[in-house]
Design an enzyme around this catalytic site. Sequence first.
Site, PDB file in Angstrom:
ATOM      1  N   THR A   1      18.359  71.102  82.074  1.00 17.32           N
ATOM      2  CA  THR A   1      17.515  72.247  81.768  1.00 17.32           C
ATOM      3  C   THR A   1      17.290  72.331  80.261  1.00 17.32           C
ATOM      4  OG1 THR A   1      17.164  74.593  82.212  1.00 17.32           O
ATOM      5  CG2 THR A   1      19.433  73.910  81.817  1.00 17.32           C
TER       6      THR A   1
ATOM      7  N   LYS B   1      14.840  68.988  78.967  1.00 20.08           N
ATOM      8  CA  LYS B   1      13.996  68.526  80.068  1.00 20.08           C
ATOM      9  C   LYS B   1      12.979  67.466  79.643  1.00 20.08           C
ATOM     10  CE  LYS B   1      13.886  72.559  83.133  1.00 20.08           C
ATOM     11  NZ  LYS B   1      12.988  73.421  83.922  1.00 20.08           N
TER      12      LYS B   1
ATOM     13  N   ASN C   1      14.174  67.289  85.567  1.00 20.10           N
ATOM     14  CA  ASN C   1      15.327  68.197  85.661  1.00 20.10           C
ATOM     15  C   ASN C   1      16.411  67.747  86.627  1.00 20.10           C
ATOM     16  OD1 ASN C   1      14.132  68.825  88.074  1.00 20.10           O
ATOM     17  ND2 ASN C   1      13.677  70.959  87.555  1.00 20.10           N
TER      18      ASN C   1
ATOM     19  N   ASP D   1      10.911  71.503  89.775  1.00 25.01           N
ATOM     20  CA  ASP D   1      10.402  72.871  89.568  1.00 25.01           C
ATOM     21  C   ASP D   1       9.120  73.084  90.373  1.00 25.01           C
ATOM     22  OD1 ASP D   1      12.431  73.507  87.821  1.00 25.01           O
ATOM     23  OD2 ASP D   1      11.210  73.364  86.009  1.00 25.01           O
TER      24      ASP D   1
ATOM     25  N   GLY E   1      -1.341  78.334  82.165  1.00 25.47           N
ATOM     26  CA  GLY E   1      -0.118  77.950  81.447  1.00 25.47           C
ATOM     27  C   GLY E   1       0.169  76.482  81.681  1.00 25.47           C
TER      28      GLY E   1
ATOM     29  N   GLY F   1       2.561  74.676  79.910  1.00 19.61           N
ATOM     30  CA  GLY F   1       3.857  74.311  79.346  1.00 19.61           C
ATOM     31  C   GLY F   1       4.694  73.587  80.386  1.00 19.61           C
ATOM     32  N   GLY F   2       6.013  73.642  80.226  1.00 16.43           N
ATOM     33  CA  GLY F   2       6.908  72.888  81.096  1.00 16.43           C
ATOM     34  C   GLY F   2       6.721  73.195  82.567  1.00 16.43           C
TER      35      GLY F   2
ATOM     36  N   GLY G   1       8.563  84.791  92.067  1.00 21.51           N
ATOM     37  CA  GLY G   1       9.158  83.774  91.199  1.00 21.51           C
ATOM     38  C   GLY G   1      10.404  83.124  91.765  1.00 21.51           C
TER      39      GLY G   1
END
Lengths: 277, 277
Positions: B67, B71, B92, B108, B132, B134-135, B244
Amino acid sequence: MINGHTEFIAHLGWPTHSFKAPMIYNPYFESVGINAVVLPMGCKPEAFTGVLRSLFTLENIRGALITMPHKVSVVDLLDEVTPTVKVAGSCNAVKRTADGRLVGDMFDGEGFVRGLLGKGLALRGASALVVGSGGVGSAIAASLAAAGVGTLALHDVHASTADALAARLRTHYPAIAVQTGSSDPAGFDLVVNATPLGMNPGDPLPVDIDRLDGRTFVGEVVMKSEKTAFLRAAEARGCRVQVGTDMLFEMIPAYLEFFGWPTASADTLRAVARLEY
Amino acid sequence: MINGHTEFIAHLGWPTHSFKAPMIYNPYFESVGINAVVLPMGCKPEAFTGVLRSLFTLENIRGALITMPHKVSVVDLLDEVTPTVKVAGSCNAVKRTADGRLVGDMFDGEGFVRGLLGKGLALRGASALVVGSGGVGSAIAASLAAAGVGTLALHDVHASTADALAARLRTHYPAIAVQTGSSDPAGFDLVVNATPLGMNPGDPLPVDIDRLDGRTFVGEVVMKSEKTAFLRAAEARGCRVQVGTDMLFEMIPAYLEFFGWPTASADTLRAVARLEY
């Protein structure tokens, strides 16, 4: 319950199947609310140096328990060791200081000695025979020396092993009378079996039992059965004795102190341990 | 109960305080009698390379959960990664193959997609907007691509981040229509908030809610509260939604399969998890 605040003790050795420490420490930690865990990590000799150094770069490692086959080789990887480690020639506990140095100590013998002191045996100035000068015998001799015995007699089937231990003792404890050669138990305040004799049925006794005085205290490292044949024979001659697992439980408080946790009595630890698992 | 036969999963990241995986996996392992434990290991960036390599020389490591902040950096340390890792640009989960290679995957997005499929959403050929890049947004986009969506629209406040993800998607999934630029949610089968918006009170919604159709499915990565303001607004417009934490629980079966354990349903995992700890 392991969570993101849990610290760990790396229990390094190979093979790991007979490890007992996790079943002693972890139930104790749980019983008193210490958020930490002892985790066995199977580590072969060729991997050990890299593993030890890397583990101590982790943020939540509290220390390491070192067992076979790394107890000797770990000594040269540390920045600082105690006289007990130097005499024993081996180390079974490592921690990192605030300034990042790796410090090692050795508690096998300390557990043995704490057990004796707890049973009321006076060690300062006493005379002791330790039969077997291998890893555990050396550790017990080192801790008896640190406890202030006056005379230490060492015997090993390999005379050179006993002689090497004697030389280390004389260097670090010049005031102690160190003898080697004989395994005659007569006249000692304390006689210790630090050989594997008693592990297997039919093993000979480690000393000539007929020469054992009833006033001698007899200790044992073999944990194979609660009372080994040697201890039963010693009791028959009137001796007080210490069983092998006492060493195991009595050394845990010393480790807890070394790692910076509140100490606990060996009885408390024994009560919560789940060795039957 | 940890003993000498216990295997472990190293959970590597820093800081560790918010780690949730130990409180999901460990109660599950206990409930089904798997002798393994997930252990948080606080690892700063400068220590990571050495730690990862050393840990995988241990005999009883089953794998590693990776994490933040590792990552992305872990990808270059591995011998083999999946297309999902290549598109997401992060990894991950790491395991060692029988011949000693380190293999990485990324779950994820897989958790997110499994959650959608479990709710009956048809993804093959569907159109999706991921806000978004990002990761986590990249990971979700990668898994949506692997699940066969027909159209993927990407939006990020940093246009170059969305463009870079789009380029990776076009390389690995040339059949998918990849768009970038707009965050207009109108007309999509699926709209995903993969930004941190919703973490803090008063955050604006990630898309113009007035442009959201009631037939659109809406998913969320923020776990701050069971239903974020975005999900509540979407539901008010008639949308079906995914919270989530669904992503969190739905990805665990994928990890269990990756590490070679029997799988379990997300519901089973949720029932035994102790996240309140």
